[in-house]
Each structure stands twice: as structure tokens, then as C-alpha cells.
Design a protein around this motif. Structure first.
Motif, PDB file in Angstrom:
ATOM      1  N   LYS A 151      11.174 -52.312 -77.961  1.00 31.39           N
ATOM      2  CA  LYS A 151      11.524 -51.034 -77.337  1.00 31.39           C
ATOM      3  C   LYS A 151      11.122 -51.025 -75.869  1.00 31.39           C
ATOM      4  N   CYS A 152      11.899 -50.316 -75.085  1.00 31.31           N
ATOM      5  CA  CYS A 152      11.597 -50.089 -73.668  1.00 31.31           C
ATOM      6  C   CYS A 152      11.293 -48.595 -73.498  1.00 31.31           C
ATOM      7  N   TRP A 153      10.094 -48.292 -73.015  1.00 33.46           N
ATOM      8  CA  TRP A 153       9.654 -46.903 -72.829  1.00 33.46           C
ATOM      9  C   TRP A 153       9.723 -46.546 -71.347  1.00 33.46           C
ATOM     10  N   ASP A 154      10.289 -45.393 -71.048  1.00 39.85           N
ATOM     11  CA  ASP A 154      10.256 -44.875 -69.672  1.00 39.85           C
ATOM     12  C   ASP A 154       9.006 -44.005 -69.552  1.00 39.85           C
ATOM     13  N   LEU A 155       8.071 -44.420 -68.699  1.00 40.76           N
ATOM     14  CA  LEU A 155       6.787 -43.721 -68.615  1.00 40.76           C
ATOM     15  C   LEU A 155       6.871 -42.451 -67.777  1.00 40.76           C
ATOM     16  N   GLU A 156       8.014 -42.173 -67.157  1.00 42.74           N
ATOM     17  CA  GLU A 156       8.189 -40.874 -66.501  1.00 42.74           C
ATOM     18  C   GLU A 156       8.595 -39.802 -67.514  1.00 42.74           C
ATOM     19  N   GLN A 157       9.335 -40.242 -68.549  1.00 43.24           N
ATOM     20  CA  GLN A 157       9.756 -39.284 -69.578  1.00 43.24           C
ATOM     21  C   GLN A 157       8.950 -39.442 -70.875  1.00 43.24           C
ATOM     22  N   ASN A 158       8.173 -40.554 -70.967  1.00 38.86           N
ATOM     23  CA  ASN A 158       7.376 -40.861 -72.161  1.00 38.86           C
ATOM     24  C   ASN A 158       8.233 -40.945 -73.427  1.00 38.86           C
TER      25      ASN A 158
ATOM     26  N   LEU B   1      -2.607 -40.317 -73.712  1.00 39.17           N
ATOM     27  CA  LEU B   1      -1.291 -40.124 -74.326  1.00 39.17           C
ATOM     28  C   LEU B   1      -1.178 -40.960 -75.591  1.00 39.17           C
ATOM     29  N   THR B   2      -0.459 -40.450 -76.586  1.00 40.34           N
ATOM     30  CA  THR B   2      -0.129 -41.223 -77.792  1.00 40.34           C
ATOM     31  C   THR B   2       1.385 -41.231 -77.950  1.00 40.34           C
ATOM     32  N   LEU B   3       1.944 -42.444 -78.121  1.00 34.72           N
ATOM     33  CA  LEU B   3       3.396 -42.605 -78.261  1.00 34.72           C
ATOM     34  C   LEU B   3       3.703 -43.088 -79.676  1.00 34.72           C
ATOM     35  N   THR B   4       4.652 -42.430 -80.342  1.00 30.92           N
ATOM     36  CA  THR B   4       5.059 -42.852 -81.680  1.00 30.92           C
ATOM     37  C   THR B   4       6.526 -43.236 -81.638  1.00 30.92           C
ATOM     38  N   GLY B   5       6.922 -44.103 -82.547  1.00 31.33           N
ATOM     39  CA  GLY B   5       8.319 -44.543 -82.560  1.00 31.33           C
ATOM     40  C   GLY B   5       8.504 -45.784 -83.393  1.00 31.33           C
ATOM     41  N   HIS B   6       7.485 -46.649 -83.419  1.00 27.89           N
ATOM     42  CA  HIS B   6       7.573 -47.839 -84.275  1.00 27.89           C
ATOM     43  C   HIS B   6       7.272 -47.452 -85.716  1.00 27.89           C
ATOM     44  N   ILE B   7       7.802 -48.255 -86.662  1.00 25.08           N
ATOM     45  CA  ILE B   7       7.533 -47.978 -88.074  1.00 25.08           C
ATOM     46  C   ILE B   7       6.681 -49.076 -88.712  1.00 25.08           C
ATOM     47  N   GLU B   8       6.206 -50.031 -87.901  1.00 21.84           N
ATOM     48  CA  GLU B   8       5.257 -51.048 -88.375  1.00 21.84           C
ATOM     49  C   GLU B   8       4.256 -51.284 -87.256  1.00 21.84           C
ATOM     50  N   GLN B   9       3.281 -52.184 -87.522  1.00 20.77           N
ATOM     51  CA  GLN B   9       2.239 -52.397 -86.505  1.00 20.77           C
ATOM     52  C   GLN B   9       2.813 -53.025 -85.239  1.00 20.77           C
ATOM     53  N   ILE B  10       2.186 -52.688 -84.120  1.00 18.46           N
ATOM     54  CA  ILE B  10       2.687 -53.088 -82.793  1.00 18.46           C
ATOM     55  C   ILE B  10       1.930 -54.333 -82.338  1.00 18.46           C
ATOM     56  N   ARG B  11       2.671 -55.428 -82.210  1.00 20.61           N
ATOM     57  CA  ARG B  11       2.063 -56.737 -81.952  1.00 20.61           C
ATOM     58  C   ARG B  11       2.068 -57.135 -80.486  1.00 20.61           C
ATOM     59  N   GLY B  12       2.961 -56.560 -79.684  1.00 21.46           N
ATOM     60  CA  GLY B  12       3.061 -56.997 -78.295  1.00 21.46           C
ATOM     61  C   GLY B  12       3.309 -55.833 -77.365  1.00 21.46           C
ATOM     62  N   LEU B  13       2.647 -55.848 -76.203  1.00 26.79           N
ATOM     63  CA  LEU B  13       2.839 -54.805 -75.185  1.00 26.79           C
ATOM     64  C   LEU B  13       2.907 -55.462 -73.815  1.00 26.79           C
ATOM     65  N   ALA B  14       3.695 -54.881 -72.919  1.00 29.30           N
ATOM     66  CA  ALA B  14       3.738 -55.345 -71.531  1.00 29.30           C
ATOM     67  C   ALA B  14       4.149 -54.172 -70.653  1.00 29.30           C
ATOM     68  N   VAL B  15       3.545 -54.083 -69.464  1.00 30.85           N
ATOM     69  CA  VAL B  15       3.870 -53.023 -68.506  1.00 30.85           C
ATOM     70  C   VAL B  15       4.507 -53.686 -67.294  1.00 30.85           C
ATOM     71  N   SER B  16       5.658 -53.162 -66.873  1.00 25.44           N
ATOM     72  CA  SER B  16       6.378 -53.763 -65.748  1.00 25.44           C
ATOM     73  C   SER B  16       5.712 -53.373 -64.428  1.00 25.44           C
ATOM     74  N   ASN B  17       5.658 -54.327 -63.502  1.00 27.17           N
ATOM     75  CA  ASN B  17       5.138 -54.015 -62.156  1.00 27.17           C
ATOM     76  C   ASN B  17       6.274 -53.759 -61.167  1.00 27.17           C
ATOM     77  N   ARG B  18       7.524 -53.734 -61.700  1.00 26.77           N
ATOM     78  CA  ARG B  18       8.680 -53.488 -60.835  1.00 26.77           C
ATOM     79  C   ARG B  18       9.375 -52.177 -61.177  1.00 26.77           C
ATOM     80  N   HIS B  19       9.176 -51.687 -62.381  1.00 26.85           N
ATOM     81  CA  HIS B  19       9.802 -50.440 -62.826  1.00 26.85           C
ATOM     82  C   HIS B  19       8.746 -49.566 -63.506  1.00 26.85           C
ATOM     83  N   THR B  20       9.129 -48.348 -63.835  1.00 26.72           N
ATOM     84  CA  THR B  20       8.207 -47.459 -64.567  1.00 26.72           C
ATOM     85  C   THR B  20       8.411 -47.649 -66.066  1.00 26.72           C
ATOM     86  N   TYR B  21       8.465 -48.917 -66.494  1.00 27.31           N
ATOM     87  CA  TYR B  21       8.778 -49.211 -67.880  1.00 27.31           C
ATOM     88  C   TYR B  21       7.592 -49.869 -68.572  1.00 27.31           C
ATOM     89  N   MET B  22       7.480 -49.595 -69.864  1.00 31.34           N
ATOM     90  CA  MET B  22       6.559 -50.314 -70.739  1.00 31.34           C
ATOM     91  C   MET B  22       7.371 -50.851 -71.908  1.00 31.34           C
TER      92      MET B  22
END
Length: 481
Positions: free
Chosen positions: A238-245, A207-228
Motif C-alpha cells: 500500500k501507498c499512504w498519502d501522509l497529508e491525507q493519512n 497517529l494510528t493507521l489501519t487498513g492491512h488485514i495481516e501483520q505488517i512486515r515492511g515499511l518505507a518513507v519516501s524522501n521525495r514525496h509525502t508518501y509512506m
């Protein structure tokens, strides 16, 4: 009568003349040391024996002690030794006939091994004999000192790591990486403004996700929700819902680029640090800023969180590491051990400790008190952008010049120095590592690099301690800084 006229001379010339006279007076043989004086040597040794080094060992007034000493001297003379130093035991050994402990220190160049215990008493006697056979030996404490073994922990043997997969797909520097808690996929953020999700086992793009307008410096995936969660140079979190992408929340408040991001392990809180020198604490659900942890003087470029206090630890370009009280939003402790920017930190998954990396040194600290343990035993001599530790105690640090060094966590020994190879068509200067992480098992390592690739590493299964021996020398002295 005529007075002789004194020739005017410069102060420099006069001082040199007097210096030369002093040398002529006191040192006729230039460049040679004075010959050793036997009398002064004897006085010095007797002064050391009676006052300085052995002042605590007083001679007892008891007759048996004198018998022990004279017996020891007699035997030493029979063995053909000169200048023997025999010292009686401590004051407390009063009654030798009852089996008390009498320590006679006999120092001589050569002594028979049976000479110490043949005294006729039931007492124990300790003979310490110098190893040198020369009678010119200066009988100071060097003859009595035993070489202490190093107390530095010996490193555990680890197999060397090797690169087994190169994934190219991004169109810019790959700046961040995060692993899915189920260990089936991982995501990377890049300077091409996209987030790509890859299959961990096969390395295939999912999968490829677009939405930022500059380089992406930090990422984290939640182990309690379906969020990135993602953060970038565009000041957006930004908070991404990985069920709806798609993006379901944005957190507004940073005044400049966001450089690091971390999720609290037990409560629904997100932490972001950036160029505005502030670490901001966000409520994930309400998008509200709970705290602005301010106190750093420069960019906050690394952050990690813990379930217990200090729950937040930040590293900054101002060379300090701060531990924060999350309840009050105040600094608990500031560590000023580093001299350069603290660009990377890594918490040990099992131990209560963490390591921090800057261009001067990699340092290890205890948690929760932040006590300094030691520096790693080598210096990578580059800007270190990323570090990670697995449960086996293998720490990896990635540098701006493409160097990857692997360390044994317990001892700080550097057991492997790898150099990343740029993909064909790239410049050699594009060998740089920006982010790295282990998978959930700790058996795979993922690095994000400046040549727009993602590289995956694993341990070499064929390596043994015989093929790759441990070349470890314990340090003589550890620099504190």
C-alpha cells in the motif's frame, strides 16, 4: 614319519600374531621413540643448508667472501659457540672493495653484537642470531624467521550503547520500522495489523493507521514525496498519502506474503520481496509492475537498493544473495557464501560495501563487484532478523533470542553484547528482535521486539576507553565460510 597337524586359526588371530612378531622384531622397547641419531641429524641439516632452504644463496668464488665467512666463524668460535652456520651473500656482490653490499647470515646460539660489522670492508653485513642459548637447537629456518605483526585492522573504540526508552502501544509483535527523512517521527508496523507513527524526540504516539488485514512486515518513507509504503502478510503493498493519512494506491501482484520492502533512492520505483520467491519492481505512480526479478528458490526476505549498478540486492531463504540489473531485470551476480537463510542485510552509508547476516555468520562484501571481504570475528549463534549500520561504523545485529550485538564495521570486532529485557508480564521467550534502524543522525537506535514494545538506545556518554577498554585479539585465521 608323522606330519604334525596344524591347528586351524582364524585370520584375525594370525594377523595379530604377525603384528606382534613385527613389533618384537623392530621395536623391542614398546611405546618409546627411537633415540635421535647424531649422524642423520647432521646430514639432514647440511642437506637443508645446501639444497632446500638456502639453495638460492650460492657461495661465490671470490676470495673476500671466504675471508668474511672465515672471519665470522673465527669470531663465533671465540664467543664460545658450537655449530655455527655462516652463509655468504648473493652472487651479484662481486667487488667488495668498492663498497658493495655483502650479506653474511651468521646463525649461532649466542653472538656478541659487534661481531657483524667488524670485517674490515666497507660492506654492509647482516647478522641474524638465534635467541636460544642451547646448542641442541635445530638450525632450520625457524632461527631466521621474524614474527610478522598482524595486518588485521585495529578496531576503532566505540562507546557502549544503553536502552533509554521503552514504548509500549502495539497489541502484537512489532515487525517493521522506518524513519522519517526529516528525523522528527518514525513509524512501526505490527502483527496487530496497525501502523503507528511516533514522535522521535518524546516517544509519544501521534497517529494510528489501519487498513492491512495481516501483520505488517515492511515499511518505507519516501524522501521525495509525502508518501509512506507498507507491505504485509496479506499480499498487499500500500501507498499512504501522509497529508491525507489514507491509502491512495495499492500494488497487486504478489502471490503470497510480502516480507521486505525498499524504495529506490533516485527514481520513483518500489521493490518488494516475499514468499513467492520473487522481488517485484513497481512504478510508484502508475501502480504497474515493471519487473518480476525471479531466480531465487525460496522466500525473498531482505532487499536494499542503490543509485548505481547493482541497483537491487536481494537476500533469500535459499541462502543466496543476488545482485540484479534493474534495466533488464536479470541477475548480475549470485553470492553463495552463506549456508543458512540470509534474513538481514545492511548497506554502509558511506563505504561501497554491505553486510549480510544469517544463522551461520555475518559476512561483509564489496560493492559493486560483490567480493567477499571477511566474516565478523564472532558468531552470534542465533537467527539474526535485523541489522543496521551508522556512519560511525557501528553495526548492530538483533537476534531471535533477544541478543543485540554491536560490531566495529572496519575490523569486524564485536565490542558489546547486550540482551534485551522483556516488558513485565511477558514470557522470557518473547525476547526477540524483529527490526532495527538508526535515526538520520546515527546517534539513536530503534528496535522492534516480540514483547510488543519499541525500545530506543543511545551511546553511554559517561563511557571512556579507560572504563570500557577494547578487548581485541587479531584473528589467527579467518574462516572463509
Amino acid at each position: 614319519m608323522e606330519v604334525e597337524t596344524v591347528e586351524p586359526q582364524s585370520l584375525k588371530k594370525l594377523s595379530f600374531k604377525s603384528l606382534k612378531r613385527a613389533l618384537d622384531l623392530f621395536s623391542p622397547i614398546h611405546g618409546h621413540l627411537a633415540p635421535p641419531d647424531a649422524d642423520s641429524k647432521k646430514i639432514r641439516i647440511s642437506h637443508k643448508v645446501s639444497h632446500l632452504e638456502y639453495a638460492g644463496i650460492k657461495s661465490t668464488a671470490n676470495q673476500p667472501a671466504r675471508q668474511v665467512n672465515s672471519a665470522a666463524q673465527d669470531r663465533a668460535q671465540q664467543a664460545g659457540t658450537s655449530n655455527v652456520l655462516a652463509l655468504p651473500g648473493p652472487k651479484d656482490s662481486k667487488d667488495f672493495q668498492k663498497g658493495g653490499s655483502q650479506n653474511a647470515l651468521v646463525v649461532g646460539p649466542s653472538m656478541p653484537s659487534t661481531a657483524a660489522n667488524d670485517t674490515g670492508f666497507q660492506s654492509k653485513s647482516t647478522a641474524i642470531i638465534s635467541a636460544s642459548g642451547s646448542s641442541e637447537r635445530n638450525l632450520s629456518t625457524s632461527a631466521l624467521m621474524e614474527r610478522m605483526p598482524s595486518k588485521w585492522p585495529r578496531p576503532v573504540w566505540h562507546a557502549p550503547w544503553k536502552n533509554y526508552r521503552v514504548i509500549s502501544g502495539h497489541l502484537g509483535w512489532v515487525r517493521s520500522v522506518a524513519i522519517d527523512p526529516s528525523n522528527t517521527w518514525f513509524c512501526t508496523g505490527s502483527a496487530d495489523r496497525t501502523i503507528k507513527i511516533w514522535d522521535l524526540a518524546s516517544g509519544v504516539l501521534k497517529l494510528t493507521l489501519t487498513g492491512h488485514i495481516e501483520q505488517i512486515r515492511g515499511l518505507a518513507v519516501s524522501n521525495r514525496h509525502t508518501y509512506m509504503f507498507s507491505a504485509g502478510d496479506d499480499k498487499q503493498v500500500k501507498c499512504w498519502d501522509l497529508e491525507q493519512n489514507k491509502v491512495i494506491r495499492s500494488y497487486h501482484g504478489h502471490l503470497s506474503g510480502v516480507y521486505c520492502l525498499a524504495l529506490h533512492p533516485t527514481i520513483d520505483v518500489l521493490l518488494t520481496g516475499g514468499r513467492d520467491s520473487v522481488c517485484r519492481v513497481w512504478d510508484i505512480r502508475s501502480k504497474m509492475q515493471i519487473h518480476a526479478l525471479s531466480g531465487h528458490d525460496n522466500t525473498v526476505c531482505s532487499v536494499f537498493t542503490r543509485p548505481t549498478d547493482p541497483q537491487v540486492v536481494t537476500g533469500s531463504h535459499d541462502t543466496t544473495i543476488k545482485m540484479w540489473d534493474l534495466r533488464y531485470g536479470k541477475t548480475m551476480l549470485t553470492l553463495t557464501n552463506h549456508k543458512k537463510s540470509v534474513r538481514a542485510m545492511a548497506q554502509h552509508p558511506k563505504e561501497q560495501s554491505f553486510a549480510s547476516a544469517s544463522a551461520d555468520n555475518i559476512k561483509k562484501f564489496s560493492l559493486p563487484k560483490g567480493e567477499f571481504f571477511h566474516n565478523m570475528l564472532s558468531q552470534q549463534k542465533t537467527i539474526i532478523n535485523a541489522m543496521a549500520v551508522n556512519e560511525e561504523g557501528v553495526m548492530v545485529t538483533g537476534g531471535d533470542n533477544g541478543s543485540m550485538w554491536f560490531w566495529d564495521w572496519k575490523s569486524g570486532h564485536n565490542f558489546q553484547q547486550a540482551q534485551t529485557i522483556v516488558q513485565p508480564g511477558s514470557l522470557d521467550s518473547e525476547a526477540g528482535i524483529y527490526a532495527c534502524t538508526y535515526d538520520m543522525t546515527g546517534s539513536r537506535l530503534i528496535t522492534c521486539e516480540a514483547d510488543k514494545t519499541i525500545k530506543m538506545w543511545k551511546e553511554d556518554e559517561t563511557a571512556t576507553p579507560e572504563t570500557h577498554p577494547l578487548n581485541f585479539r587479531p584473528p589467527k585465521d579467518i574462516r572463509r565460510f
